[in-house]
Design a protein around this motif. Structure first.
Motif, short mmCIF file in Angstrom:
data_model
loop_
_atom_site.label_atom_id
_atom_site.label_comp_id
_atom_site.label_asym_id
_atom_site.label_seq_id
_atom_site.Cartn_x
_atom_site.Cartn_y
_atom_site.Cartn_z
N LYS A 1 -98.74 -106.43 -29.71
CA LYS A 1 -99.98 -106.09 -28.99
C LYS A 1 -100.82 -107.32 -28.68
O LYS A 1 -101.60 -107.33 -27.73
N LYS A 2 -100.67 -108.38 -29.47
CA LYS A 2 -101.42 -109.62 -29.25
C LYS A 2 -101.05 -110.29 -27.92
O LYS A 2 -101.82 -111.07 -27.37
N ASP A 3 -99.86 -110.00 -27.41
CA ASP A 3 -99.39 -110.63 -26.18
C ASP A 3 -100.07 -110.08 -24.93
O ASP A 3 -99.92 -110.63 -23.85
N ARG A 4 -100.77 -108.98 -25.07
CA ARG A 4 -101.47 -108.34 -23.94
C ARG A 4 -100.50 -107.97 -22.82
O ARG A 4 -99.69 -107.10 -23.00
N ASN A 5 -100.57 -108.70 -21.67
CA ASN A 5 -99.72 -108.25 -20.56
C ASN A 5 -98.77 -109.32 -19.99
O ASN A 5 -97.98 -109.01 -19.11
N ILE A 6 -98.85 -110.56 -20.47
CA ILE A 6 -97.93 -111.60 -19.96
C ILE A 6 -97.44 -112.48 -21.11
O ILE A 6 -98.22 -112.90 -21.96
N VAL A 7 -96.12 -112.75 -21.09
CA VAL A 7 -95.51 -113.71 -22.03
C VAL A 7 -94.66 -114.66 -21.21
O VAL A 7 -93.90 -114.23 -20.35
N VAL A 8 -94.81 -115.96 -21.48
CA VAL A 8 -93.99 -116.98 -20.79
C VAL A 8 -93.04 -117.59 -21.81
O VAL A 8 -93.47 -118.09 -22.84
N ILE A 9 -91.74 -117.53 -21.50
CA ILE A 9 -90.73 -118.09 -22.41
C ILE A 9 -90.09 -119.29 -21.73
O ILE A 9 -89.53 -119.18 -20.63
N ASP A 10 -90.15 -120.43 -22.39
CA ASP A 10 -89.64 -121.68 -21.83
C ASP A 10 -88.17 -121.87 -22.17
O ASP A 10 -87.74 -121.60 -23.31
N ALA B 1 -88.14 -106.22 -29.02
CA ALA B 1 -87.51 -107.52 -29.20
C ALA B 1 -86.90 -107.95 -27.87
O ALA B 1 -86.29 -107.14 -27.17
N VAL B 2 -87.08 -109.23 -27.54
CA VAL B 2 -86.51 -109.77 -26.30
C VAL B 2 -85.21 -110.49 -26.63
O VAL B 2 -85.21 -111.46 -27.39
N HIS B 3 -84.11 -109.99 -26.06
CA HIS B 3 -82.80 -110.63 -26.25
C HIS B 3 -82.54 -111.63 -25.13
O HIS B 3 -83.17 -111.56 -24.06
N LEU B 4 -81.60 -112.53 -25.37
CA LEU B 4 -81.28 -113.54 -24.37
C LEU B 4 -80.82 -112.91 -23.07
O LEU B 4 -81.19 -113.36 -21.98
N LYS B 5 -80.03 -111.83 -23.14
CA LYS B 5 -79.52 -111.19 -21.92
C LYS B 5 -80.65 -110.56 -21.10
O LYS B 5 -80.49 -110.32 -19.91
N ASP B 6 -81.80 -110.29 -21.73
CA ASP B 6 -82.93 -109.70 -21.01
C ASP B 6 -83.61 -110.69 -20.08
O ASP B 6 -84.20 -110.28 -19.07
N ILE B 7 -83.54 -111.98 -20.42
CA ILE B 7 -84.31 -112.97 -19.65
C ILE B 7 -83.45 -114.06 -19.02
O ILE B 7 -83.98 -114.94 -18.34
N ALA B 8 -82.12 -114.01 -19.23
CA ALA B 8 -81.27 -115.07 -18.68
C ALA B 8 -79.86 -114.55 -18.41
O ALA B 8 -79.41 -113.57 -19.01
N TYR B 9 -79.18 -115.24 -17.48
CA TYR B 9 -77.77 -114.97 -17.19
C TYR B 9 -76.95 -116.05 -17.87
O TYR B 9 -77.33 -117.23 -17.83
N LEU B 10 -75.84 -115.64 -18.47
CA LEU B 10 -74.96 -116.60 -19.15
C LEU B 10 -73.59 -116.61 -18.50
O LEU B 10 -73.08 -115.56 -18.12
N SER B 11 -73.01 -117.80 -18.39
CA SER B 11 -71.64 -117.93 -17.92
C SER B 11 -70.94 -118.95 -18.82
O SER B 11 -71.35 -120.10 -18.91
N THR B 12 -69.90 -118.49 -19.50
CA THR B 12 -69.17 -119.36 -20.42
C THR B 12 -67.82 -118.73 -20.76
O THR B 12 -67.65 -117.51 -20.66
N ASP C 1 -92.38 -101.65 -23.09
CA ASP C 1 -92.47 -101.40 -24.52
C ASP C 1 -92.72 -102.68 -25.30
O ASP C 1 -92.43 -103.79 -24.84
N LEU C 2 -93.26 -102.50 -26.51
CA LEU C 2 -93.36 -103.60 -27.47
C LEU C 2 -92.00 -103.68 -28.16
O LEU C 2 -91.68 -102.85 -28.99
N TYR D 1 -87.57 -113.38 -29.08
CA TYR D 1 -89.01 -113.15 -29.20
C TYR D 1 -89.26 -111.67 -29.46
O TYR D 1 -88.47 -110.82 -29.03
N ARG D 2 -90.35 -111.39 -30.16
CA ARG D 2 -90.75 -109.99 -30.38
C ARG D 2 -92.12 -109.79 -29.76
O ARG D 2 -93.09 -110.45 -30.13
#
Length: 201
Positions: free
Chosen positions: A49-58, A20-31, A17-18, A45-46
């Protein structure tokens, strides 16, 4: 004492789906910080359609964002430096006619390949010679060798690819799966490398 937040990025994430990307979607947290749940829900990140099929988050952009929001916490990165988000379109049910045509095409192509290989290595002559060595008689069609050989050829291919439709014979990956995995690794490195080049410009 400053609370430490350990952050480990996921290497690959898929979404359909198009959204919103939350932190828990792309990373594991321990604290031990009381802000853990709040941090996990942080929108990074949101996808549009401009993103097409790949997004890289640093990861460095994420840590920058979190440090601005939580200046009293210390962040430590573990594991991969980036997460590759693949935007997968919802797949439609395959057309039975197309599936039948592709299956027939592959079946005929495979059969032709096997037959041409056997012709090139003179398999029939080898089997005739083997029959003569074992029985002392000439036979143009030694079926007692050819039939088990044909069955063994099919069973060998099943064992080699480790699949019978969706059923697996054991937990080991097939050679095809290993090749696909290696291809995916190379593709991820290529995408990450080009993303870094774009960010450096």
């Amino acid at each position: 004492m400053v609370d430490i937040v350990y952050l480990r990025m996921k290497k690959n994430v898929e979404t359909t789906d198009l959204q919103a990307v939350h932190l828990k979607d792309i990373a594991y947290l321990s604290t031990s910080s009381e802000h853990k749940t709040e941090m996990e829900e942080t929108v990074l990140y949101r996808i549009t359609k401009k993103d097409r099929n790949i997004v890289v988050i640093d990861s460095f952009l994420i840590i920058d964002h979190l440090r601005n929001k939580y200046p009293n916490l210390e962040f430590q990165l573990l594991g991969p430096n980036q997460t590759i988000i693949r935007i997968v379109k919802r797949k439609k049910a395959p057309n039975p006619l197309v599936v039948a045509f592709v299956w027939l095409l592959l079946f005929i192509g495979t059969a032709m390949t096997i037959m041409n290989f056997h012709y090139d290595v003179s398999m029939q002559e080898v089997q005739q010679r083997l029959h003569f060595l074992l029985t002392g008689e000439h036979n143009d069609y030694p079926l007692w060798i050819q039939i088990p050989y044909s069955i063994g050829l099919g069973l060998g291919m099943l064992l080699f690819f480790n699949h019978w439709f969706k059923k697996r014979f054991n937990e080991e990956p097939s050679p095809l799966e290993v090749e696909i995995f290696n291809y995916q690794q190379d593709l991820d490195q290529y995408v990450s490398y080009n993303e870094n080049k774009l960010n450096d410009k």
